[in-house]
Design an enzyme around this catalytic site. Sequence first.
Site, short mmCIF file in Angstrom:
data_model
loop_
_atom_site.label_atom_id
_atom_site.label_comp_id
_atom_site.label_asym_id
_atom_site.label_seq_id
_atom_site.Cartn_x
_atom_site.Cartn_y
_atom_site.Cartn_z
N HIS A 156 0.95 -1.06 -0.29
CA HIS A 156 -0.47 -0.55 -0.35
C HIS A 156 1.04 1.15 -0.38
O HIS A 156 0.56 2.01 -0.96
CB HIS A 156 -0.80 0.09 1.29
CG HIS A 156 -2.29 -0.87 0.55
ND1 HIS A 156 -1.87 -2.10 1.37
CD2 HIS A 156 -3.46 -0.49 0.58
CE1 HIS A 156 -2.93 -2.36 0.74
NE2 HIS A 156 -4.22 -1.41 0.19
N TYR A 203 -9.72 8.14 2.27
CA TYR A 203 -9.92 6.59 2.54
C TYR A 203 -8.41 6.25 3.43
O TYR A 203 -7.44 6.65 3.63
CB TYR A 203 -9.16 6.06 1.11
CG TYR A 203 -9.57 4.44 1.01
CD1 TYR A 203 -10.07 3.62 2.37
CD2 TYR A 203 -8.98 3.98 -0.29
CE1 TYR A 203 -10.08 2.49 1.52
CE2 TYR A 203 -9.38 2.76 -0.51
CZ TYR A 203 -9.81 1.88 0.74
OH TYR A 203 -10.09 0.48 0.01
N TRP A 241 -5.31 -5.71 -9.01
CA TRP A 241 -4.94 -5.13 -7.78
C TRP A 241 -4.80 -6.25 -6.52
O TRP A 241 -4.60 -6.69 -6.20
CB TRP A 241 -5.37 -3.96 -6.90
CG TRP A 241 -5.16 -3.74 -6.21
CD1 TRP A 241 -5.82 -3.41 -4.89
CD2 TRP A 241 -3.36 -3.10 -5.37
NE1 TRP A 241 -5.70 -3.36 -4.13
CE2 TRP A 241 -3.89 -3.13 -4.14
CE3 TRP A 241 -2.64 -2.73 -5.77
CZ2 TRP A 241 -2.77 -2.27 -3.08
CZ3 TRP A 241 -1.94 -2.48 -5.55
CH2 TRP A 241 -1.39 -2.58 -3.83
N TRP A 242 -6.61 -6.80 -7.59
CA TRP A 242 -7.06 -7.92 -6.37
C TRP A 242 -5.61 -9.61 -6.26
O TRP A 242 -5.65 -10.01 -5.54
CB TRP A 242 -8.56 -8.24 -6.65
CG TRP A 242 -9.26 -7.42 -6.12
CD1 TRP A 242 -9.07 -6.43 -5.23
CD2 TRP A 242 -10.95 -7.24 -6.93
NE1 TRP A 242 -10.96 -5.36 -5.17
CE2 TRP A 242 -11.63 -6.85 -6.03
CE3 TRP A 242 -11.00 -7.82 -7.55
CZ2 TRP A 242 -12.52 -5.89 -6.44
CZ3 TRP A 242 -12.69 -7.80 -8.09
CH2 TRP A 242 -13.46 -6.56 -7.32
#
Length: 104
Positions: free
Chosen positions: A22, A41, A76-77
């Site tokens: 991240h 976020y 991304w997943w």
Amino acid sequence: MQRVALKMKLHAGQTEEYKRRHDELWPEMKELLKSIGVEDYAIFLDEETNILFASLKIENSELLDTLPQTPTVKRWWAYMADIMETNPDNSPTTVPLKEVFYLL
């Protein structure tokens, strides 16, 4: 703005890797989230349970439903699937959370 919160689960021993990924969030992922209006976020970790708590603000939360169809999110997943609980399509296993209090 609507506030959205959810929880996910990180695999044991993956805290540093999750943070590293991240910290190096792909520019195209940042741009995608910003393009639908995601703001403020944040993701927090309960180190005792490995539960991740995510919260964000967005003008129209229905736009979040468009993300799973994008190639960037699918990629991304797949990138994150080895370090957290996921569904068969690699999407993170998430539980939406109901807001019960907010102090302005």
